[in-house]
Enzyme design. Structure first.
Site, PDB file in Angstrom:
ATOM      1  N   TRP A 138       3.283 -43.466  10.771  1.00  0.00           N
ATOM      2  CA  TRP A 138       4.088 -43.399  11.995  1.00  0.00           C
ATOM      3  C   TRP A 138       3.550 -42.408  13.019  1.00  0.00           C
ATOM      4  CZ3 TRP A 138       5.047 -38.346  12.097  1.00  0.00           C
ATOM      5  CH2 TRP A 138       5.109 -37.677  10.873  1.00  0.00           C
ATOM      6  N   ASN A 139       2.625 -41.509  12.634  1.00  0.00           N
ATOM      7  CA  ASN A 139       2.341 -40.372  13.514  1.00  0.00           C
ATOM      8  C   ASN A 139       1.559 -40.752  14.777  1.00  0.00           C
ATOM      9  OD1 ASN A 139       0.166 -40.834  11.696  1.00  0.00           O
ATOM     10  ND2 ASN A 139      -0.637 -38.794  12.084  1.00  0.00           N
ATOM     11  N   ALA A 164       4.817 -48.226   9.345  1.00  0.00           N
ATOM     12  CA  ALA A 164       5.880 -47.355   8.844  1.00  0.00           C
ATOM     13  C   ALA A 164       7.203 -47.816   9.422  1.00  0.00           C
ATOM     14  CB  ALA A 164       5.596 -45.913   9.237  1.00  0.00           C
ATOM     15  N   GLU A 236      -7.717 -43.374   4.487  1.00  0.00           N
ATOM     16  CA  GLU A 236      -7.772 -42.171   5.330  1.00  0.00           C
ATOM     17  C   GLU A 236      -6.494 -41.401   5.046  1.00  0.00           C
ATOM     18  OE1 GLU A 236      -6.893 -39.487   7.584  1.00  0.00           O
ATOM     19  OE2 GLU A 236      -6.389 -41.026   9.064  1.00  0.00           O
ATOM     20  N   LEU A 237      -6.644 -40.280   4.344  1.00  0.00           N
ATOM     21  CA  LEU A 237      -5.485 -39.584   3.791  1.00  0.00           C
ATOM     22  C   LEU A 237      -5.266 -38.251   4.492  1.00  0.00           C
ATOM     23  CD1 LEU A 237      -6.305 -40.534   0.088  1.00  0.00           C
ATOM     24  CD2 LEU A 237      -4.979 -41.830   1.794  1.00  0.00           C
ATOM     25  N   CYS A 270      -3.157 -35.864  10.855  1.00  0.00           N
ATOM     26  CA  CYS A 270      -3.957 -35.634   9.651  1.00  0.00           C
ATOM     27  C   CYS A 270      -5.129 -34.704   9.932  1.00  0.00           C
ATOM     28  CB  CYS A 270      -4.452 -36.964   9.087  1.00  0.00           C
ATOM     29  SG  CYS A 270      -5.353 -37.987  10.266  1.00  0.00           S
ATOM     30  N   GLU A 367      -0.882 -29.619   2.514  1.00  0.00           N
ATOM     31  CA  GLU A 367      -0.885 -30.013   3.924  1.00  0.00           C
ATOM     32  C   GLU A 367       0.477 -29.724   4.543  1.00  0.00           C
ATOM     33  OE1 GLU A 367      -2.183 -33.743   6.726  1.00  0.00           O
ATOM     34  OE2 GLU A 367      -1.274 -34.225   4.801  1.00  0.00           O
TER      35      GLU A 367
END
Length: 463
Positions: A138-139, A164, A236-237, A270, A367
């Site tokens: 969602w970011n 999301a 991509e975490l 991220c 994080e």
């Protein structure tokens, strides 16, 4: 996200107010299967379109994104709380990705002639494989989708999207924008589905690849499910990116960039700057100026032009980051500014700086997906790099030093991340590869690399 059987619809919420925005009904099992089938049928036609013709459609998508800029930007701000200014910047980036991909796509995908060791000639072609399933966060409600979908459409694949739940409206609007640009029906499809339904999509034999942007936990979960079906993944975490301030750094420049790097997109990025590792010689000067600047960050309504920090995207996310702050303090960290849950409506959390950050604290190990900075003192430049690499993550990072050549050499030889910024805070650029190592995932997007993640790199040899 609510599951089918307990609730029949997704409800989106405005994080600035905590009030409901909209409802979206889940698709039935039959509707999902039909959508996948249509996506596959569209692929069979689309793969025969030349890269040059595909590029024209990609350009058209970029134009339609610009045409819908205000509607799309406002919806993103309403659904996840980023400032309206930054929502507009996100749409601009999406349009730039379309333009860049259309320009380089035909060349990158062109069949190559090669001399073989045996003296014969061979050809290497890049053949599309089919339906690519993207599970997106969602970011960055538009950018995350555009990043994987445009590359795959350019490559000749078709695309499914599970967005999301709290930005479902953005996912549906993007589908309409792509359609208006002239892509074949079903080629890009937004699925409004639950997690259980998503697992069935991964298993569907027509789905050939899975890409996810999310947390390491989500990456392990989806990676295992896709691997069980022998399907390639790109993950991509998350990360806890370190920004190093060396003893010869321009401190004012470093402070300005580091503050922006921590609060941009409400800190929910991220590749945001999260750990600030400052050498002892300049630590006190940096700390004083950094804390002062973070304390002065203007938090408020994301629709206001003067707002620098909007609300967090969901109430549970705000609760989680506050719990991380409290646990860090319990284990010895100290709050230099912020760190208090504000009163009033909406899911706001202030710009926060934690100092005396040590191993074993969430502020060091984990994080922080929100506007909380970890301030760490290092003995010297080499010690700063050691601390930076003492992480499970490896997405991005930065170095501040007036000796740029030395900083670049250290970045290339020693920084164990996929991306490094020198004397700046950066996000994504369409021309540069994007991705990480370690728990930050694998695979690359942008820079032409994403075009070849989900293609069949085929050798054709002749005698």
């Amino acid at each position: 996200m609510s599951e089918v059987g307990t609730k029949e619809a997704i409800e989106t919420t405005n994080p600035s107010t905590g009030r409901s925005l909209d409802h979206y009904e889940y698709m039935t099992k039959e509707e999902v299967i039909e959508s996948i089938s249509k996506c596959h049928q569209a692929f069979k036609t689309w793969k025969e379109v030349t890269p040059e013709k595909r590029a024209e459609v990609i350009k058209a998508i970029g134009i339609e994104l610009v045409n819908a800029k205000e509607e799309l930007a406002q919806l993103m701000t309403d659904e996840m709380g980023k400032t309206l200014k930054q929502s507009r910047q996100e749409v601009d980036l999406c349009a730039a990705i379309c333009k860049y991909t259309a320009e380089i796509g035909p060349k990158e995908l062109k069949t190559e002639e090669r001399d073989m060791v045996n003296g014969e000639r061979g050809r290497v072609s890049y053949a599309p494989v089919g339906v690519i399933y993207g599970i997106q966060p969602w970011n960055y409600p538009s950018y995350q989708v555009v990043r994987y979908s445009i590359a795959n459409l350019m490559a000749g694949n078709s695309v499914l999207l599970k967005h999301a739940s709290n930005v479902t409206g953005t996912g549906k609007l993007l589908e309409r924008i792509y359609s208006k640009a002239g892509i074949p029906a079903g080629l890009f499809t937004t699925l409004v589905i639950s997690h259980d339904q998503s697992d069935e999509v991964i298993k569907n034999k027509l789905v050939r690849g899975v890409t996810l942007t999310g947390s390491p936990e989500a990456g392990r979960n989806i990676g295992q499910k896709a691997t069980a079906e022998l399907k390639k993944t790109v993950l991509e975490l998350g990360s806890n990116d370190a920004y190093l301030v060396f003893e010869d750094a321009d401190i004012d420049l470093a402070v300005k960039a580091c503050v922006m790097g921590r609060i941009y997109n409400n800190g929910e990025t991220c590749i945001a700057a999260k750990r600030f590792i400052v050498v002892e010689k300049v630590y006190e000067e940096f700390r004083e100026k950094f804390v002062k600047s973070m304390r002065e960050v203007n938090m408020g309504d994301p629709n206001n032009e003067t707002t620098e920090l909007g609300p967090m995207a969901r109430e549970d996310l705000r609760d989680d980051i506050h719990e991380q702050v409290l646990k860090s303090v319990e284990r010895g960290a100290e709050i230099a500014c912020g760190g208090k849950m504000p009163d009033g409506e909406g899911f706001y959390y202030p710009a926060t700086v934690l100092e005396n950050v040590q191993p074993g604290q969430p502020a060091y190990e984990d994080e922080f997906f929100g506007p909380v900075a970890s301030l760490i003192k290092a003995k010297d430049n080499e010690d700063a790099m050691r601390i930076a690499n003492d992480s499970h993550f490896g997405l991005g990072g930065g170095i501040f030093s007036k000796d740029e050549e030395a900083a670049i050499e250290m970045a290339e030889r020693h920084f164990d991340t996929g991306m490094v910024f020198i004397n700046s805070f950066g996000l994504a650029d369409p021309a540069m590869p994007f991705g990480g190592v370690k728990n930050s995932g694998y695979g690359r997007e942008h820079g032409g690399f994403g075009l070849k993640e989900f293609v069949n790199i085929k050798s054709v040899m002749k005698r």
